[in-house]
Motif scaffolding. Sequence first.
Motif, PDB file in Angstrom:
ATOM      1  N   GLN A 311     -38.091   5.221  -3.483  1.00  0.00           N
ATOM      2  CA  GLN A 311     -39.275   5.063  -4.329  1.00  0.00           C
ATOM      3  C   GLN A 311     -39.871   3.677  -4.174  1.00  0.00           C
ATOM      4  N   ALA A 319     -48.108   4.420  -1.681  1.00  0.00           N
ATOM      5  CA  ALA A 319     -48.086   5.726  -2.336  1.00  0.00           C
ATOM      6  C   ALA A 319     -48.668   5.601  -3.746  1.00  0.00           C
ATOM      7  N   ILE A 322     -45.211   9.106  -6.929  1.00  0.00           N
ATOM      8  CA  ILE A 322     -43.962   9.451  -6.254  1.00  0.00           C
ATOM      9  C   ILE A 322     -43.153  10.373  -7.163  1.00  0.00           C
TER      10      ILE A 322
END
Length: 354
Positions: A311, A319, A322
């Motif tokens: 993560q 990102a 997640i």
Amino acid sequence: MAAISAQLASFKSFSSLLNDNKCSRFRCQIKSFENQHSNWSVEFLSGKESVHLIRNSSPSISMAASVAGSAAKPAKKVCLFYCSETEVLAKRIAAESDAIELRSINWRTFEDGFPNLFIPNAHGIRGQNVAFLASFSSPAVIFEQLSVIYALPKLFVSSFTLVLPFFPTGTSERMEDEGDVATAFTLARILSHIPTSRGGPTSLVTFDIHALQERFYFGDTILPCFESGIPLLKNRLQKLPDSDKISIAFPDDGAWKRFHKQLQHFPTIVCNKVRIGDQRIVRIKEGDATGRHVVIVDDLVQSGGTLIECQKVLAANGATKISAYVTHGIFPKSSWQRFEHDNGGIACAFTIAF
């Protein structure tokens, strides 16, 4: 009708052939006339000028009748036994089908701690299809469940199916040093010696076993069926509002090998672990997380350390959201508590899918 007349005229041209002693009967079949889809036969008989049109029964009607007849047959009844840990799940399964009948077992112990087990109404399951929903969550419960698993097929049942959602020793499937014990092979051998029922070998159903090659650890006296929770995941992802922005991340090469073919229509990201000094650091090996909702996929999670490290590196590489999916959440020593708070944006959706 003009089309029919033309067809009949062509058949009459064979009259000389029909009058031959060598040929006393001529028959052919017409599938349809123009837009009429009936199935017809045309028949000439020797010595007669008349042409007989015979309408056959419709294949679609025959098929429908066959299907209706099959549908009218009663569904195969299954007697489902369960242990204490799977009782809630067993009741949910039975609520989905009238063909499943729940059967209980008296799970007791003697004063010395060894199992004192009893299967009520054992005569009532003779000739029935029997299944047992197991949970080998710890070594302490395996022996008592194995005792029942070995006993049920010998009660003259028609067939026996063992549903073991999690194969617990699956991660111990290989030897790296002389002296290592591959306990995955040990458990597979134990299950391979379950007695056969009237219907033959036991069927074993398990979900997302750690390594597919473990199929070959089982003997010929058991039929392992490897199922997966990934279809449930795909169905869920396709319903999300941002389904067009989803990428799948695998925490290591092993997870990629295990699941990438089932998820190949999603963009993929592969992470790996590298050792720097005494530390093991997770890095992105391939793929781009920028602007994506990244879903980390693996077969199981133990303490969750690898997921958290994935993560962090995915968030650092752009990102926007997640999530994580695993089929089996083990979480020893209450390690699930690590996911109760915000870990820098991770939205965990750990799911036991079976």
